[in-house]
Design an enzyme around this catalytic site. Structure first.
Site, PDB file in Angstrom:
ATOM      1  N   LYS A 195      10.669 -20.515  62.222  1.00 22.89           N
ATOM      2  CA  LYS A 195      10.052 -20.226  63.104  1.00 22.89           C
ATOM      3  C   LYS A 195       8.571 -21.182  63.051  1.00 22.89           C
ATOM      4  O   LYS A 195       7.802 -20.994  62.507  1.00 22.89           O
ATOM      5  CB  LYS A 195      10.008 -18.838  63.741  1.00 22.89           C
ATOM      6  CG  LYS A 195       8.945 -19.086  64.833  1.00 22.89           C
ATOM      7  CD  LYS A 195       8.950 -17.406  65.302  1.00 22.89           C
ATOM      8  CE  LYS A 195       8.161 -17.542  66.779  1.00 22.89           C
ATOM      9  NZ  LYS A 195       8.139 -16.183  67.137  1.00 22.89           N
ATOM     10  N   LYS A 248      13.988 -22.214  64.722  1.00 19.74           N
ATOM     11  CA  LYS A 248      13.694 -22.635  65.997  1.00 19.74           C
ATOM     12  C   LYS A 248      12.271 -23.565  66.289  1.00 19.74           C
ATOM     13  O   LYS A 248      11.108 -23.376  65.062  1.00 19.74           O
ATOM     14  CB  LYS A 248      13.212 -21.132  66.710  1.00 19.74           C
ATOM     15  CG  LYS A 248      11.903 -20.738  68.221  1.00 19.74           C
ATOM     16  CD  LYS A 248      11.478 -18.869  68.056  1.00 19.74           C
ATOM     17  CE  LYS A 248      11.074 -18.915  69.308  1.00 19.74           C
ATOM     18  NZ  LYS A 248      10.216 -18.645  69.295  1.00 19.74           N
TER      19      LYS A 248
HETATM   20  C1  PBG Z   1       7.496 -14.000  69.841  1.00 25.62           C
HETATM   21  C2  PBG Z   1       8.150 -15.085  70.913  1.00 25.62           C
HETATM   22  C3  PBG Z   1       7.494 -16.723  71.102  1.00 25.62           C
HETATM   23  C4  PBG Z   1       9.529 -17.056  71.806  1.00 25.62           C
HETATM   24  C5  PBG Z   1      10.350 -16.019  71.045  1.00 25.62           C
HETATM   25  N1  PBG Z   1       9.564 -14.868  70.305  1.00 25.62           N
HETATM   26  C6  PBG Z   1       6.668 -17.076  71.563  1.00 25.62           C
HETATM   27  C7  PBG Z   1       5.399 -16.785  70.377  1.00 25.62           C
HETATM   28  O1  PBG Z   1       6.150 -17.074  68.520  1.00 25.62           O
HETATM   29  O2  PBG Z   1       4.286 -17.741  70.225  1.00 25.62           O
HETATM   30  C8  PBG Z   1       8.986 -18.302  72.099  1.00 25.62           C
HETATM   31  C9  PBG Z   1      10.240 -18.063  72.354  1.00 25.62           C
HETATM   32  C10 PBG Z   1      10.205 -19.575  73.424  1.00 25.62           C
HETATM   33  O3  PBG Z   1       9.236 -20.809  73.815  1.00 25.62           O
HETATM   34  O4  PBG Z   1      10.715 -19.801  74.731  1.00 25.62           O
HETATM   35  N2  PBG Z   1       6.693 -13.858  68.664  1.00 25.62           N
END
Ligand code: PBG
Length: 322
Positions: A195, A248
């Site tokens: 991520k 992601k």
């Molecule tokens: C929580 C999380 C996030 C997203 C999914 N889980 C936000 C982040 O890490 O700031 C982002 C999902 C999206 O942008 O659709 N940590």
């Protein structure tokens, strides 16, 4: 035997031959729809930066999920907006927390729907970071305690899969051990393994009210420049017991989806995140691109790169077209 013997256009001539030789196909059963659940009753509040997506109270969430199920969509992933936030993210692991109550309602009303829960703290902390802040930084090992409690409480509520998205080191192993110890050895973990610290989460942070109040997430989410490191993250999560892994965002990281597909045999998911969604919708609203075609082309590309599962805000719209 090059041209004129080989003519690549022959099989492109009609929809029938194009359909026959199409290499990549989409199926609604491979989509997961992200949903935001909030307190109250009868609430269906549109998220301004994500048109067509809503903050839903549990009663409205159940209605939405009934439609999701009838469209043949693979499942949903839930994010929670708690009543109150605090320094210790207590709403994230409370047995009567918003996500826990939502899962119970869904399992009661729609027992066959696959329900995944996002396991993270940023929606529940007053400062918006994904873990416990100690001396201005997120403390890895203390945060694991909150994450394991959240994962176990989600499993206890009936979640089919838990999906940690915090990017703390060791969290998959810690969650696996906690689930096993509390009687949930069969609850799978979908880890957000690679991520990235991405600008494309912007609209989501409006939707989930989870923007960090100071600093950013670069001390725990990955540097977008690092592809080899992504493979190490995936490898570690699989060693710690992840059943599925996720990359992601999706479109800017297709190279890594493809590499991961070649290197690992576990199921791979990709998250077409909020910014990827909202860019397409915004351009379409300006009349600059065709929304349906942009949606199908991006989803097909993510699938072609090697993702078997796609988390996407387009799940319903794409399923209706298929
Ligand atoms: C929580 C999380 C996030 C997203 C999914 N889980 C936000 C982040 O890490 O700031 C982002 C999902 C999206 O942008 O659709 N940590």
């Amino acid at each position: 035997m090059p041209f004129p013997i080989q003519r690549m256009r022959r099989l492109r001539a009609t929809e029938a031959t194009r359909d026959l030789v199409r290499e990549t196909r989409l199926s609604p059963s491979q989509f997961i729809l992200p949903l935001f659940v909030c307190p109250g009753e009868g609430v269906r509040r549109e998220i301004s930066s994500m048109p067509g997506n809503y903050q839903l109270s549990i009663d409205k969430l159940v209605l939405e999920c009934a439609e999701v199920q009838s469209l043949g969509i693979g499942g949903v992933i839930l994010f929670g907006l708690p009543e109150t936030k605090d320094e210790t993210a207590s709403g994230g692991y409370a047995d009567d927390g918003i996500v826990q109550r939502a899962v119970r309602a869904l399992k009661r009303e729609l027992p066959r729907l696959l329900v995944i829960t996002d396991v993270c703290n940023c929606e529940y902390t007053s400062h918006g970071h994904c873990g416990k802040v100690v001396d201005g930084d997120v403390d890895n090992d203390q945060t694991l305690v909150w994450l394991t409690r959240s994962a176990v409480s989600h499993a206890r509520a009936g979640a089919d899969i838990v999906a940690p998205s915090d990017m703390m080191d060791g969290r998959v192993g810690a969650i696996r051990a906690a689930l096993d110890q509390h009687g949930f050895p069969n609850t799978p973990i979908l880890s957000y393994a690679a991520k990235f610290a991405s600008v494309f989460y912007g609209p989501f942070r409006d939707a989930a009210d989870s923007a960090p109040q100071f600093g950013d997430r670069r001390s725990y989410q990955m540097d977008p420049a690092n592809g080899r490191e992504a493979m190490r993250e995936i490898e570690l999560d699989l060693e710690e017991g992840a059943d599925m892994i996720m990359i992601k965002p999706a479109l800017p990281y297709l190279d890594l989806i493809s590499k991961a597909r070649q290197r690992f045999d576990a199921p791979i998911a990709a998250y077409q995140v909020s910014g990827e969604f909202s860019m397409i919708v915004a351009a379409a609203r300006n009349g600059w691109i065709d929304q349906e075609r942009a949606m199908m082309e991006t989803l097909t590309s993510i699938r072609r790169a090697g993702a078997g599962v796609i988390l996407t805000y387009f799940a319903k719209a794409a399923a209706k077209l298929l």
